[in-house]
Motif scaffolding. Structure first.
Motif, PDB file in Angstrom:
ATOM      1  N   ARG A  92       0.865  -1.177   0.000  1.00 17.51           N
ATOM      2  CA  ARG A  92       0.000   0.000   0.000  1.00 17.51           C
ATOM      3  C   ARG A  92       0.904   1.230   0.000  1.00 17.51           C
ATOM      4  O   ARG A  92       2.093   1.146   0.250  1.00 17.51           O
ATOM      5  N   SER A  95       1.847   8.393   2.816  1.00 15.71           N
ATOM      6  CA  SER A  95       2.588   9.652   2.782  1.00 15.71           C
ATOM      7  C   SER A  95       3.564   9.681   3.949  1.00 15.71           C
ATOM      8  O   SER A  95       3.276   9.124   5.016  1.00 15.71           O
ATOM      9  N   VAL A 111      -0.790   6.138   9.797  1.00 17.55           N
ATOM     10  CA  VAL A 111      -1.794   5.289   9.160  1.00 17.55           C
ATOM     11  C   VAL A 111      -3.087   5.313   9.959  1.00 17.55           C
ATOM     12  O   VAL A 111      -3.067   5.155  11.183  1.00 17.55           O
ATOM     13  N   VAL A 114      -8.609   1.632   8.100  1.00 20.14           N
ATOM     14  CA  VAL A 114      -9.861   1.641   7.319  1.00 20.14           C
ATOM     15  C   VAL A 114     -10.635   0.383   7.712  1.00 20.14           C
ATOM     16  O   VAL A 114     -10.112  -0.727   7.572  1.00 20.14           O
ATOM     17  N   GLY A 116     -12.415  -2.923   7.741  1.00 21.23           N
ATOM     18  CA  GLY A 116     -12.493  -3.954   6.703  1.00 21.23           C
ATOM     19  C   GLY A 116     -11.284  -3.994   5.792  1.00 21.23           C
ATOM     20  O   GLY A 116     -11.201  -4.847   4.904  1.00 21.23           O
ATOM     21  N   VAL A 119      -4.444  -3.919   4.999  1.00 22.91           N
ATOM     22  CA  VAL A 119      -3.127  -3.465   5.479  1.00 22.91           C
ATOM     23  C   VAL A 119      -3.237  -2.445   6.615  1.00 22.91           C
ATOM     24  O   VAL A 119      -2.507  -2.539   7.604  1.00 22.91           O
ATOM     25  N   SER A 120      -4.149  -1.474   6.477  1.00 17.67           N
ATOM     26  CA  SER A 120      -4.139  -0.406   7.494  1.00 17.67           C
ATOM     27  C   SER A 120      -4.479  -0.928   8.895  1.00 17.67           C
ATOM     28  O   SER A 120      -3.796  -0.556   9.855  1.00 17.67           O
ATOM     29  N   PRO A 121      -5.473  -1.818   9.093  1.00 22.39           N
ATOM     30  CA  PRO A 121      -5.685  -2.335  10.451  1.00 22.39           C
ATOM     31  C   PRO A 121      -4.473  -3.119  10.963  1.00 22.39           C
ATOM     32  O   PRO A 121      -4.148  -3.066  12.145  1.00 22.39           O
ATOM     33  N   GLU A 266      -3.854  15.700  -3.648  1.00 26.08           N
ATOM     34  CA  GLU A 266      -3.305  14.353  -3.474  1.00 26.08           C
ATOM     35  C   GLU A 266      -4.469  13.399  -3.257  1.00 26.08           C
ATOM     36  O   GLU A 266      -5.270  13.585  -2.322  1.00 26.08           O
ATOM     37  N   ARG A 316      -2.138   0.895  -5.929  1.00 21.93           N
ATOM     38  CA  ARG A 316      -3.563   0.583  -6.113  1.00 21.93           C
ATOM     39  C   ARG A 316      -4.354   1.779  -6.628  1.00 21.93           C
ATOM     40  O   ARG A 316      -5.553   1.888  -6.411  1.00 21.93           O
ATOM     41  N   MET A 317      -3.694   2.685  -7.302  1.00 20.13           N
ATOM     42  CA  MET A 317      -4.438   3.807  -7.879  1.00 20.13           C
ATOM     43  C   MET A 317      -3.812   4.337  -9.163  1.00 20.13           C
ATOM     44  O   MET A 317      -3.915   5.508  -9.475  1.00 20.13           O
TER      45      MET A 317
HETATM   46  C1  FAD Z   1      -0.514   8.653  -2.534  1.00 19.27           C
HETATM   47  C2  FAD Z   1      -1.222   7.996  -1.370  1.00 19.27           C
HETATM   48  C3  FAD Z   1      -0.894   8.345  -0.074  1.00 19.27           C
HETATM   49  C4  FAD Z   1      -1.565   7.760   0.996  1.00 19.27           C
HETATM   50  N1  FAD Z   1      -1.227   8.140   2.262  1.00 19.27           N
HETATM   51  C5  FAD Z   1      -1.899   7.615   3.316  1.00 19.27           C
HETATM   52  C6  FAD Z   1      -1.573   8.025   4.644  1.00 19.27           C
HETATM   53  O1  FAD Z   1      -0.659   8.833   4.859  1.00 19.27           O
HETATM   54  N2  FAD Z   1      -2.280   7.488   5.666  1.00 19.27           N
HETATM   55  C7  FAD Z   1      -3.289   6.577   5.454  1.00 19.27           C
HETATM   56  O2  FAD Z   1      -3.892   6.114   6.436  1.00 19.27           O
HETATM   57  N3  FAD Z   1      -3.600   6.153   4.209  1.00 19.27           N
HETATM   58  C8  FAD Z   1      -2.923   6.650   3.138  1.00 19.27           C
HETATM   59  N4  FAD Z   1      -3.224   6.209   1.872  1.00 19.27           N
HETATM   60  C9  FAD Z   1      -4.249   5.150   1.702  1.00 19.27           C
HETATM   61  C10 FAD Z   1      -3.574   3.769   1.825  1.00 19.27           C
HETATM   62  O3  FAD Z   1      -2.704   3.551   0.725  1.00 19.27           O
HETATM   63  C11 FAD Z   1      -4.576   2.606   1.807  1.00 19.27           C
HETATM   64  O4  FAD Z   1      -5.425   2.748   0.700  1.00 19.27           O
HETATM   65  C12 FAD Z   1      -5.424   2.557   3.066  1.00 19.27           C
HETATM   66  O5  FAD Z   1      -4.580   2.412   4.208  1.00 19.27           O
HETATM   67  C13 FAD Z   1      -6.403   1.362   3.009  1.00 19.27           C
HETATM   68  O6  FAD Z   1      -5.678   0.177   2.831  1.00 19.27           O
HETATM   69  P1  FAD Z   1      -6.265  -1.215   3.366  1.00 19.27           P
HETATM   70  O7  FAD Z   1      -5.372  -2.287   2.877  1.00 19.27           O
HETATM   71  O8  FAD Z   1      -6.499  -1.144   4.815  1.00 19.27           O
HETATM   72  O9  FAD Z   1      -7.675  -1.280   2.657  1.00 19.27           O
HETATM   73  P2  FAD Z   1      -8.064  -2.211   1.397  1.00 19.27           P
HETATM   74  O10 FAD Z   1      -8.012  -3.631   1.843  1.00 19.27           O
HETATM   75  O11 FAD Z   1      -7.221  -1.808   0.233  1.00 19.27           O
HETATM   76  O12 FAD Z   1      -9.540  -1.741   1.116  1.00 19.27           O
HETATM   77  C14 FAD Z   1     -10.615  -2.120   1.990  1.00 19.27           C
HETATM   78  C15 FAD Z   1     -11.830  -1.288   1.692  1.00 19.27           C
HETATM   79  O13 FAD Z   1     -11.595   0.070   2.076  1.00 19.27           O
HETATM   80  C16 FAD Z   1     -11.754   0.941   0.967  1.00 19.27           C
HETATM   81  N5  FAD Z   1     -10.669   1.937   1.069  1.00 19.27           N
HETATM   82  C17 FAD Z   1      -9.427   1.819   0.585  1.00 19.27           C
HETATM   83  N6  FAD Z   1      -8.685   2.911   0.871  1.00 19.27           N
HETATM   84  C18 FAD Z   1      -9.499   3.735   1.562  1.00 19.27           C
HETATM   85  C19 FAD Z   1      -9.324   5.010   2.141  1.00 19.27           C
HETATM   86  N7  FAD Z   1      -8.148   5.681   2.068  1.00 19.27           N
HETATM   87  N8  FAD Z   1     -10.382   5.541   2.797  1.00 19.27           N
HETATM   88  C20 FAD Z   1     -11.560   4.887   2.899  1.00 19.27           C
HETATM   89  N9  FAD Z   1     -11.784   3.669   2.360  1.00 19.27           N
HETATM   90  C21 FAD Z   1     -10.776   3.106   1.710  1.00 19.27           C
HETATM   91  C22 FAD Z   1     -11.613   0.080  -0.260  1.00 19.27           C
HETATM   92  O14 FAD Z   1     -12.345   0.610  -1.348  1.00 19.27           O
HETATM   93  C23 FAD Z   1     -12.183  -1.239   0.198  1.00 19.27           C
HETATM   94  O15 FAD Z   1     -13.583  -1.240   0.093  1.00 19.27           O
HETATM   95  C24 FAD Z   1      -2.568   6.780   0.784  1.00 19.27           C
HETATM   96  C25 FAD Z   1      -2.860   6.384  -0.538  1.00 19.27           C
HETATM   97  C26 FAD Z   1      -2.198   6.980  -1.591  1.00 19.27           C
HETATM   98  C27 FAD Z   1      -2.512   6.538  -2.979  1.00 19.27           C
END
Ligand code: FAD
Ligand code: FES
Length: 363
Positions: A92, A95, A111, A114, A116, A119-121, A266, A316-317
């Motif tokens: 993932r 920033s 972090v 999010v 569900g 990675v973030s949890p 961003e 992922r974007m």
């Molecule tokens: C350039 C850039 C910088 C970023 N910087 C940060 C940062 O500094 N801190 C931070 O916490 N995250 C940041 N993110 C978001 C991060 O990359 C992940 O997308 C986020 O942590 C969710 O990942 P996950 O694996 O937990 O969710 P996933 O398993 O990928 O997704 C689970 C569900 O949550 C939804 N989802 C995904 N991302 C988000 C979101 N951001 N908000 C709400 N719902 C979401 C998805 O659509 C999906 O339904 C950044 C993303 C980008 C592209």
């Protein structure tokens, strides 16, 4: 062991590696070094989490010491972070929230979990000091120009504060704070990431003004409020990071005001075009032998992951091209533009492409 002692050992080991390279051929000393200390490998950039600092109930800052191959970042840039969750490596993007000027060789990411998410949890609730994570080098254009404009406006929501925090910390570090206004939105006062530090800075730094907006007690922060809150808004350089709706509203407003070049945004999630959502189809992942039915709005990356295919991914974007697969038949739709495309043999970015009919892809 102190940080200084560890740095000395690192330096000695790396010098030794260069010296004995000829002895270890065909394996490179790097292979052995990576086994002794993952941070010494120059082939795979990694970092060690050295501290985990809670920011709110569902957000933490991770202080990371990057290994060999790291390069200095600019405030506002992001990195790729790779972690193994239940035996599967996921990447993932996060920033950097630390100022580049911090000279101790460490960086921080912040972090927010999010619900569900994969990675973030994991990063927020399960990561401990000592954990080794995969890294990519800093990149991104959401940075301040040099010289820094004399008037800045930051508009952020939720975890969108993280790249801006890196910029604010860098400006504080430089000792030359321009006229800065930060409009930040969060559900409640307690859920403002970096809340205590932001309030302290706003009370101590003469040129920094902070306006906090809490959504739980009212409505979301609308950019229609900006002219009231910031009368000289159109003379300021503007950096916005938050939900897609906020970014789209900013793009419309600054374009209609005739000053789109003053706006910098961003995205944390890909901006999906309104015209997407046509018919999907059956997707065959040829290398893994899996099949799945996909609708016309779900990225092939998610379709594959849900079907148990080991899908490569990064941002992922649509930024990093880590997720590509070669199309063998069918057509796909770019979710950002709604455009349908696909020639046999064409590389498809699976994170921003959905099936537009039956698809065969080498993955
Ligand atoms: C350039 C850039 C910088 C970023 N910087 C940060 C940062 O500094 N801190 C931070 O916490 N995250 C940041 N993110 C978001 C991060 O990359 C992940 O997308 C986020 O942590 C969710 O990942 P996950 O694996 O937990 O969710 P996933 O398993 O990928 O997704 C689970 C569900 O949550 C939804 N989802 C995904 N991302 C988000 C979101 N951001 N908000 C709400 N719902 C979401 C998805 O659509 C999906 O339904 C950044 C993303 C980008 C592209
Ligand atoms: S994962 Fe980065 S472009 Fe698809």
């Amino acid at each position: 062991m102190t940080a200084l002692a560890r740095t000395r050992i690192d330096e000695v080991a790396l010098r030794l590696a260069d010296t004995v390279a000829w002895l270890t051929t065909p394996l490179l000393p790097d292979d052995y070094l990576g086994l002794i200390n993952p941070l010494w490998s120059s082939r795979k950039l990694r970092g060690r989490v050295e501290a985990v600092q809670p920011e709110t109930n569902d957000a933490v800052s991770l202080t990371v010491r990057p290994g060999r191959g790291w390069i200095a970042h600019r405030a506002g840039q992001f990195i790729g972070v790779g972690v193994d969750v239940d035996g599967v490596r996921h990447w993932r993007t996060y920033s950097l929230s630390s100022a580049p000027e911090c000279a101790d060789g460490r960086v921080t990411i912040t972090v927010k979990a999010v619900p569900g998410g994969i990675v973030s949890p994991y990063l927020v609730h399960r990561t401990k000091p000592g954990t080794v994570i995969g890294l990519t080098r800093p990149e991104g254009r959401f940075v301040l120009p040099q010289p820094v404009p004399s008037r800045l406006l930051f508009v952020t929501a939720g975890s969108g504060i993280t790249p801006v925090m890196g910029m604010l910390r860098s400006l504080v570090w430089s000792g030359e704070m321009p006229d800065v206004i930060l409009l930040h939105s969060a559900p409640t006062r307690e859920e403002v990431i970096f809340g205590a530090e932001l309030r302290r800075l706003a009370s101590q730094v003469p040129n920094l003004r902070l306006h906090e907006h809490y959504t739980r007690s009212g409505c979301r922060l609308s950019l229609a409020q900006v002219p009231d809150l910031v009368p000289d808004w159109c003379r300021r350089g503007v950096w916005v990071c938050g939900p897609t709706a906020m970014l789209q509203e900013a793009e419309t407003r600054w374009r209609e005001a005739g000053i789109p070049d003053r706006l910098h945004v961003e995205h944390f999630r890909p901006a999906v075009a309104a015209s997407t959502g046509g018919a999907g189809g059956r997707v065959r992942f040829l290398s893994s032998g899996q099949r799945a039915d996909a609708d016309g709005a779900t990225p092939l990356l998610v379709v594959g992951e849900d079907a148990g295919v080991l899908m490569p991914s990064g941002c992922r974007m649509g930024i990093c091209y880590s997720c590509t697969g070669r199309l063998r038949s069918g057509r796909v739709r770019d979710l950002r533009s709604g455009r349908e495309y696909g020639e046999e043999g064409e590389l498809v970015q699976t994170c921003v492409s959905a099936a537009a009919g039956p698809v065969e892809i080498e993955l």
